[in-house]
Design a protein around this motif. Structure first.
Motif, PDB file in Angstrom:
ATOM      1  N   LEU A  68       0.660  -1.095   0.114  1.00 12.60           N
ATOM      2  CA  LEU A  68       0.278   0.148  -0.001  1.00 12.60           C
ATOM      3  C   LEU A  68       0.924   1.187  -0.012  1.00 12.60           C
ATOM      4  N   LEU A  69       1.759   1.152   0.526  1.00 16.86           N
ATOM      5  CA  LEU A  69       2.853   2.348   0.615  1.00 16.86           C
ATOM      6  C   LEU A  69       3.781   2.635  -0.484  1.00 16.86           C
ATOM      7  N   LYS A  70       3.955   1.725  -1.335  1.00 17.71           N
ATOM      8  CA  LYS A  70       4.827   1.784  -2.662  1.00 17.71           C
ATOM      9  C   LYS A  70       4.363   3.018  -3.432  1.00 17.71           C
ATOM     10  N   ASP A  71       5.529   4.015  -3.579  1.00 23.99           N
ATOM     11  CA  ASP A  71       5.639   5.097  -4.520  1.00 23.99           C
ATOM     12  C   ASP A  71       4.329   5.866  -4.006  1.00 23.99           C
ATOM     13  N   LYS A  72       4.128   5.915  -3.098  1.00 22.00           N
ATOM     14  CA  LYS A  72       3.192   7.046  -2.210  1.00 22.00           C
ATOM     15  C   LYS A  72       3.915   7.619  -1.249  1.00 22.00           C
ATOM     16  N   VAL A  73       3.358   9.050  -0.937  1.00 18.37           N
ATOM     17  CA  VAL A  73       3.490   9.575   0.343  1.00 18.37           C
ATOM     18  C   VAL A  73       2.661   9.533   1.224  1.00 18.37           C
ATOM     19  N   SER A  74       2.750   8.794   2.415  1.00 18.61           N
ATOM     20  CA  SER A  74       1.764   8.230   3.457  1.00 18.61           C
ATOM     21  C   SER A  74       2.354   8.860   4.767  1.00 18.61           C
ATOM     22  N   LEU A  75       1.482   8.996   5.593  1.00 14.49           N
ATOM     23  CA  LEU A  75       1.603   9.401   7.098  1.00 14.49           C
ATOM     24  C   LEU A  75       1.047   8.463   7.915  1.00 14.49           C
ATOM     25  N   PHE A  76       1.730   8.018   8.975  1.00 11.09           N
ATOM     26  CA  PHE A  76       1.446   7.198  10.192  1.00 11.09           C
ATOM     27  C   PHE A  76       1.259   8.019  11.265  1.00 11.09           C
ATOM     28  N   SER A  77      -0.331   7.988  11.918  1.00 11.60           N
ATOM     29  CA  SER A  77      -0.453   8.826  13.018  1.00 11.60           C
ATOM     30  C   SER A  77      -1.070   7.936  14.002  1.00 11.60           C
ATOM     31  N   GLY A  78      -1.195   8.379  15.279  1.00 15.43           N
ATOM     32  CA  GLY A  78      -1.914   7.678  16.159  1.00 15.43           C
ATOM     33  C   GLY A  78      -1.451   7.918  17.372  1.00 15.43           C
ATOM     34  N   HIS A  79      -2.059   7.620  18.605  1.00 19.47           N
ATOM     35  CA  HIS A  79      -1.610   7.726  20.084  1.00 19.47           C
ATOM     36  C   HIS A  79      -0.175   7.451  20.213  1.00 19.47           C
ATOM     37  N   SER A  80       0.651   7.836  21.024  1.00 19.16           N
ATOM     38  CA  SER A  80       1.987   7.205  21.631  1.00 19.16           C
ATOM     39  C   SER A  80       1.706   5.827  22.135  1.00 19.16           C
ATOM     40  N   GLY A  81       2.581   5.159  21.769  1.00 15.74           N
ATOM     41  CA  GLY A  81       2.461   3.605  22.103  1.00 15.74           C
ATOM     42  C   GLY A  81       1.603   2.583  21.334  1.00 15.74           C
TER      43      GLY A  81
END
Length: 306
Positions: A171-184
């Motif tokens: 899913l990440l290939k050749d894209k600009v992706s953000l990972f977000s979420g709570h700490s931990g």
């Protein structure tokens, strides 16, 4: 010279120039972006023009190239300051855990509404599959049903055991992706597994609060081995929705959006109006009650709904 902002540390920015160099840059004077009052005028993912400082290895950011989109959050404290998390995204992933720490439905919905408002495709990653009890798997099935039924892709992974990470990689290939979420929730462990050679610091869950300790201090963009970039953002404890007109809010809930033309009144707020197709759908269980409760909490500015 133009380049891509790959790291922000508050007052300094790392810019990867189009000529292949990485330059530490400051902002020129009273640099401000038009119409956006935020704590950070420049964000990771921005493209900028820079000029090298005389006889220095550092640069000055002189111009921000117009963004195609960005994702923003409001602090749920007294300052109510806004912060741009990242810019120019192809997609945003919210990493979710059902325990240690728990990600609430309210938090998920505020993230999805923000992504909808800024036209960023959003997906959910349910991490820590290795910790799920039988009861946990039932709750996971309920959560997945809520979101897949309205069009949000959901993925089950274990960063620790590597379960289904090949799917995320694709899913990440050749894209600009953000990972977000709570700490931990395991963002750093996920990234360490997805990018060979990465050694982002990972943290333990605090026993007394069941919340993660912040291990990522600043947003940073990492090139992916298969092409594309992955942006790791600091853990978000609270997420306030910003700059959404109350009359427009229903548009950012896909299941409400498709029914709004059926309401009796054009300016229906979907709260207590007669002939409201949204209220009818909630009553008939065609719209999940938890989603409607999130709509009400955002409408009434209750940004801490769990």
């Amino acid at each position: 010279m133009q380049g891509l902002v790959i790291k922000s540390t508050g007052s300094w920015y790392q810019v990867a120039t189009d000529t292949g160099n990485i330059v530490d840059c400051r902002i020129k004077g009273k640099f401000r972006t038009k119409d956006i009052q935020t704590t950070n005028p420049i964000a990771v993912g921005d493209r900028v023009d820079i000029e090298m400082e005389p006889e220095q290895r550092t640069g000055i950011i002189t111009h921000l190239v117009p963004r195609k989109n960005y994702i923003i959050r409001k602090s749920v404290n007294l300052s109510k300051q806004a912060q741009i998390i990242a810019a120019n995204l192809d997609q945003a992933f919210l990493v979710v855990t059902l325990a240690s720490p728990r990600t609430s439905l309210g938090f998920i919905d505020r993230f999805l509404v923000t992504a909808e408002a800024y036209d960023i495709p959003a997906k959910l990653i349910f991490n820590k599959l290795d910790l799920f009890s039988e009861e946990g798997m039932e709750i996971l099935a309920e959560y997945k049903h809520i979101y897949t039924s309205i069009g949000y892709p959901c993925y089950e992974v274990s960063a620790l055991e590597g379960t289904n990470l090949d799917i995320i990689e694709g899913l990440l290939k050749d894209k600009v992706s953000l990972f977000s979420g709570h700490s931990g929730v395991g963002k750093s462990t996920l990234i360490n597994t997805l990018i060979p050679g990465m050694s982002l610091k990972t943290g333990e869950i605090s026993d007394w609060s069941d919340q993660g300790k912040h291990t990522t201090t600043f947003a940073e963009m990492h090139p992916l081995p298969g092409g594309g970039y992955l942006i790791d953002s600091p853990g978000i404890r609270e997420l306030g929705v910003i700059d959404i007109d109350k009359g427009e809010l229903g548009h950012f809930f896909p299941e409400m959006r498709k029914r709004m033309n059926e309401c009796r009144f054009n300016n229906c707020r979907h709260i207590n109006e007669p002939g409201c197709s949204v209220l009818e759908a909630v009553k008939n269980n065609d719209i999940e009650l938890s989603r409607y409760e999130s709509y009400l909490s955002i409408f009434h500015n209750h940004d801490t709904r769990s």
